[in-house]
Design a protein around this motif. Structure first.
Motif, PDB file in Angstrom:
ATOM      1  N   VAL A 115      77.706  72.695   6.371  1.00 38.07           N
ATOM      2  CA  VAL A 115      78.770  73.347   5.611  1.00 38.07           C
ATOM      3  C   VAL A 115      78.124  74.366   4.684  1.00 38.07           C
ATOM      4  CG1 VAL A 115      80.643  72.992   3.956  1.00 38.07           C
ATOM      5  CG2 VAL A 115      80.221  71.305   5.768  1.00 38.07           C
ATOM      6  N   LEU A 116      78.677  75.579   4.658  1.00 40.55           N
ATOM      7  CA  LEU A 116      78.119  76.649   3.832  1.00 40.55           C
ATOM      8  C   LEU A 116      78.791  76.695   2.466  1.00 40.55           C
ATOM      9  CD1 LEU A 116      77.724  79.397   6.585  1.00 40.55           C
ATOM     10  CD2 LEU A 116      75.984  77.846   5.684  1.00 40.55           C
ATOM     11  N   TYR A 139      86.209  75.938   4.457  1.00 38.29           N
ATOM     12  CA  TYR A 139      84.787  76.220   4.253  1.00 38.29           C
ATOM     13  C   TYR A 139      84.236  76.925   5.477  1.00 38.29           C
ATOM     14  CZ  TYR A 139      84.309  73.113   0.206  1.00 38.29           C
ATOM     15  OH  TYR A 139      84.415  72.542  -1.033  1.00 38.29           O
ATOM     16  N   TYR A 140      83.241  77.766   5.248  1.00 35.63           N
ATOM     17  CA  TYR A 140      82.483  78.310   6.356  1.00 35.63           C
ATOM     18  C   TYR A 140      81.487  77.246   6.786  1.00 35.63           C
ATOM     19  CZ  TYR A 140      84.395  82.858   5.116  1.00 35.63           C
ATOM     20  OH  TYR A 140      85.241  83.901   4.860  1.00 35.63           O
ATOM     21  N   GLU A 141      81.329  77.122   8.092  1.00 31.44           N
ATOM     22  CA  GLU A 141      80.409  76.136   8.640  1.00 31.44           C
ATOM     23  C   GLU A 141      79.583  76.799   9.737  1.00 31.44           C
ATOM     24  OE1 GLU A 141      80.506  71.652  10.576  1.00 31.44           O
ATOM     25  OE2 GLU A 141      82.370  72.600   9.973  1.00 31.44           O
ATOM     26  N   LEU A 142      78.306  76.528   9.733  1.00 31.59           N
ATOM     27  CA  LEU A 142      77.391  77.035  10.744  1.00 31.59           C
ATOM     28  C   LEU A 142      77.122  75.900  11.714  1.00 31.59           C
ATOM     29  CD1 LEU A 142      76.018  79.772  11.054  1.00 31.59           C
ATOM     30  CD2 LEU A 142      74.047  78.829   9.862  1.00 31.59           C
ATOM     31  N   SER A 193      68.968  79.761   9.098  1.00 34.26           N
ATOM     32  CA  SER A 193      70.068  80.723   9.180  1.00 34.26           C
ATOM     33  C   SER A 193      71.059  80.524   8.048  1.00 34.26           C
ATOM     34  CB  SER A 193      70.781  80.615  10.534  1.00 34.26           C
ATOM     35  OG  SER A 193      69.936  81.025  11.576  1.00 34.26           O
ATOM     36  N   ALA A 194      71.347  79.272   7.705  1.00 34.76           N
ATOM     37  CA  ALA A 194      72.282  78.985   6.604  1.00 34.76           C
ATOM     38  C   ALA A 194      71.734  79.512   5.285  1.00 34.76           C
ATOM     39  CB  ALA A 194      72.548  77.479   6.512  1.00 34.76           C
TER      40      ALA A 194
END
Length: 146
Positions: A66-67, A106-109, A132-133
């Motif tokens: 989770v970002l 939420y943004y999630e990678l 990357s996160a």
């Protein structure tokens, strides 16, 4: 356990990661989620204490982190349009999604790989998503996340 093999189970993957020579002592902590027994929480201490969540399914291993909240992004629509245009070069081996966490977006990678992947490939996936996160947060995340 690095050769192609039968499908990973959550417990086998946990044990393999904990015993892996690829990680230095204390670099990684693996815990089966108390709330979701089918999810392995992997904390990479060398990557800013980032936590990755792994789920071992029938055909694939899904790994995510989770970002930050979508509403914390300065201009969510502009950010999302920019990510669609630049995704391939900004996020190798990863994809970006918007997910609901306790009623907030939420943004999630995340990334997915074969359940028969080698341990080396699993470790590469973990490190790639974590790196990357961190880079994404520093480069284009909300000011509070940087």
């Amino acid at each position: 356990m690095n050769a192609p093999q039968t499908a990973w189970t959550l417990q086998d993957l946990k044990s393999a990661l904990e015993q892996s020579a690829s990680f230095s002592d204390g670099e990684i902590t693996c815990t089966v989620s108390p709330d979701q027994p089918d999810v392995l929480e992997v904390q990479l201490h060398s990557a800013g204490e980032i936590t990755l969540y792994m789920n071992v399914g029938e055909t694939q291993i899904l790994t995510s982190t989770v970002l930050w909240p979508r509403d914390a992004q300065d201009d969510p629509a502009a950010f999302e349009a920019m990510m669609l245009r630049n995704h391939k070069k900004l996020l190798p081996l990863c994809a970006l999604s918007i997910d609901d966490v306790d009623g907030r977006e939420y943004y999630e990678l995340f990334g997915a790989m074969s359940v028969r992947s080698t341990l080396d490939s699993v470790e590469t996936e973990l490190r790639t998503i974590a790196n990357s996160a961190l880079e994404l947060a520093a480069d284009v995340g909300p000011k509070a996340a940087a």
